[in-house]
Scaffold this active site. Sequence first.
Site, mmCIF file in Angstrom:
data_model
loop_
_atom_site.group_PDB
_atom_site.id
_atom_site.type_symbol
_atom_site.label_atom_id
_atom_site.label_comp_id
_atom_site.label_asym_id
_atom_site.label_seq_id
_atom_site.Cartn_x
_atom_site.Cartn_y
_atom_site.Cartn_z
ATOM 1 N N ASN A 83 13.922 -2.136 -6.680
ATOM 2 C CA ASN A 83 13.120 -1.341 -7.510
ATOM 3 C C ASN A 83 12.494 0.113 -6.972
ATOM 4 O OD1 ASN A 83 10.882 -0.721 -9.607
ATOM 5 N ND2 ASN A 83 10.732 -3.048 -9.889
ATOM 6 N N HIS A 113 8.959 2.401 18.376
ATOM 7 C CA HIS A 113 8.345 3.416 19.288
ATOM 8 C C HIS A 113 7.984 2.563 20.435
ATOM 9 C CE1 HIS A 113 9.015 6.852 16.595
ATOM 10 N NE2 HIS A 113 8.500 6.123 15.688
ATOM 11 N N GLY A 140 6.964 -6.699 -3.759
ATOM 12 C CA GLY A 140 6.361 -5.269 -3.822
ATOM 13 C C GLY A 140 5.646 -5.065 -2.291
ATOM 14 N N ALA A 158 4.287 -10.304 -2.132
ATOM 15 C CA ALA A 158 4.086 -8.960 -2.199
ATOM 16 C C ALA A 158 2.863 -8.735 -1.021
ATOM 17 C CB ALA A 158 3.449 -8.253 -3.406
ATOM 18 N N LYS A 178 3.594 -15.071 7.601
ATOM 19 C CA LYS A 178 3.605 -16.464 8.074
ATOM 20 C C LYS A 178 4.280 -17.234 6.730
ATOM 21 C CE LYS A 178 0.344 -15.958 11.405
ATOM 22 N NZ LYS A 178 -1.149 -16.287 11.897
ATOM 23 N N ARG A 181 4.921 -22.049 2.840
ATOM 24 C CA ARG A 181 5.397 -23.755 2.259
ATOM 25 C C ARG A 181 6.790 -23.629 2.296
ATOM 26 N NH1 ARG A 181 6.606 -24.112 -3.062
ATOM 27 N NH2 ARG A 181 5.770 -22.358 -4.498
#
Length: 195
Positions: A83, A113, A140, A158, A178, A181
């Site tokens: 997208n 960095h 997104g 998202a 994280k 499930r």
Amino acid sequence: MSQTERIIPGKLYNPNDEVYVQGRKKAKSRIHEFNNVHPDNEELRENLMRSLFGSCAGSFLIEQPFYCDYGSNIHIGDNMYSNHNLTILDVVDVRIGNNVFFGPNVGLYTAGHPLDAQRRIDGLEFALPITIEDNVWIGGSVTVLPGVTIGKNSVIAAGGVVVKDIPEGVVAVGNPCKVLREINERDKTSTDFCK
């Protein structure tokens, strides 16, 4: 030797070296052209991306605008969709598998960095490759940081910030991202996508 072949993953380099500056300028010119092609001219859009990327295995659709550093370190599989506003900082390889979908405003960043302020001030960077395996959906506004691999068949919800590897076949959420499930049989009929 191409502009990025001298960069060793995980080692410091100076992105202001003229070789790198010229490589980015060349890519930015191609990207500017792509981003300003009329959306109906799908053939020209695809050809511009194919000439920019290191490799393309099959069909893909990248919605405008799109941004990257070099392009030559981006390798995509078949049936990739992104997208609007995909940004790939491809200082080193970014490998995207088959059937990978990106929501809007996703960032894949191989560049990083140093924590030491003086080395940052001196302009030094490092880079680590990113791998996104087959059948991954990245929602997104997800950010994927240097050195990450996202396992096949996984979903990144998202807004996630992916700082370490994600195993295959899971839903992962949050900042830092994280595992919530495993994806299971229930998901073949459920409309509760991330619960």
